[in-house]
Design an enzyme around this catalytic site. Structure first.
Site, mmCIF file in Angstrom:
data_model
loop_
_atom_site.group_PDB
_atom_site.id
_atom_site.type_symbol
_atom_site.label_atom_id
_atom_site.label_comp_id
_atom_site.label_asym_id
_atom_site.label_seq_id
_atom_site.Cartn_x
_atom_site.Cartn_y
_atom_site.Cartn_z
ATOM 1 N N VAL A 15 0.871 -1.178 0.000
ATOM 2 C CA VAL A 15 0.000 0.000 0.000
ATOM 3 C C VAL A 15 0.906 1.226 0.000
ATOM 4 C CG1 VAL A 15 -1.995 -1.063 1.104
ATOM 5 C CG2 VAL A 15 -0.160 -0.120 2.522
ATOM 6 N N SER A 16 0.339 2.376 -0.349
ATOM 7 C CA SER A 16 1.167 3.562 -0.554
ATOM 8 C C SER A 16 1.439 4.347 0.719
ATOM 9 C CB SER A 16 0.506 4.491 -1.586
ATOM 10 O OG SER A 16 0.395 3.838 -2.833
#
Length: 305
Positions: A15-16
């Protein structure tokens, strides 16, 4: 992850941001039979993702990297193909749960070949657009490029250099845990750059190809950014010259030997001096009886024997 293990699927979830969760990806990977996986929080546009880099280095022949979607692995087709080429070089495969991509199957390999052809077509279009734009600018009397760099503006040049140095340091830090601690120890022990490069390459078991100069530049870059000890760059202390031989050491040794065994012959005294690693002042492999006799005479004249 040992390459001695049987081939196995290994999942990668990304995930970012810290606020996002990998739970959905983890659940999908588990449901697909993936027992071993790693998670990372990093931007997809950032190619220097340390968790992914370590995972790619750890994969062995027959292993399969599994992701839920392509964008979890790469944000550009070029990066995706680069990852796949690295996997192929290690004899490993890629499987994407949400896309018909599994490089262990003929269909999956065909899909990647199609993607590669699309990527090459896109690159060709970009090259054509760039050439066309430059030609049009030249006809209109305009010049391409950054105005500040064309004018050699110091601030623009400095910003470009800083950006380039930052990218270089990011590449160095990717995997630095495998060689930097060893380099710090070798330099602290007084190793020069040639010896340190040889030690690092041996430690990396053929996965490293550091030249002494490249290793020195890497250490300098990290040290200047405060990411490595500044002591790495300190020159080695000059070796101390050997102490001159003590001319009276052999005399004292002969006196001590005669004190323990008064009846020792000259040959026995010479053999004892050699065992003590005492050599004649004029060199030579061993003590001649005449040289030992002179030592005995000096010891007695000095009142030592």
């Amino acid at each position: 992850m040992s390459h001695g293990k049987p081939p196995r699927p290994i999942g990668y979830a990304r995930v970012s941001t810290e606020e996002q969760s990998t739970r959905r990806q983890v659940d999908e990977l588990r449901a697909a039979g993936v027992a071993e996986l790693v998670e990372e929080r990093a931007s997809g546009a950032d190619r220097s993702r340390p968790v992914l880099a370590r995972l790619l280095r750890a994969l062995g022949p027959g292993d399969t990297l599994v992701v839920t979607k392509l964008d979890r692995l790469a944000r550009s087709l070029e990066h995706l193909l680069e990852v796949v080429r690295g996997l192929e070089a290690r004899g490993a495969f890629l499987r994407v749960l949400g896309d018909p991509i599994d490089t262990a199957t003929p269909q999956g390999r065909f899909m990647l070949q199609m993607l590669g052809a699309v990527a090459e077509f896109e690159r060709a279009l970009i090259r054509d657009r760039v050439r066309s734009g430059l030609a049009r600018a030249a006809r209109e009397g305009r010049r391409g490029g950054h105005p500040g760099l064309r004018a050699r503006d110091p601030e623009a040049v400095a910003r470009l250099r800083q950006a380039r140095d930052a990218r270089h340091r990011a590449r160095l830090l990717d995997g630095a845990e495998a060689w930097l601690p060893l380099l710090v120890r070798l330099r602290a022990e007084g190793c020069g750059w040639e010896e340190a490069a040889a030690g690092v390459n041996r430690h990396l078991s053929g996965q490293g190809s550091w030249s002494p100069e490249r290793l020195r530049r890497a250490a300098r870059s990290l040290a200047r950014a405060g990411l490595a000890p500044a002591a790495l760059l300190e020159p080695r202390p000059a070796p101390r010259p050997p102490a001159p031989p003590d001319p009276d050491e052999a005399v004292r040794a002969v006196a001590a030997l005669l004190g323990q065994t008064p009846g020792m012959t000259l040959r026995a005294l010479g053999a004892a001096l050699e065992r003590l690693r005492l050599r004649p002042r004029r060199g030579g492999a061993g003590w001649a009886p005449s040289s030992v006799a002179r030592l005995v005479a000096r010891a007695r004249a000095a009142g030592l024997a």
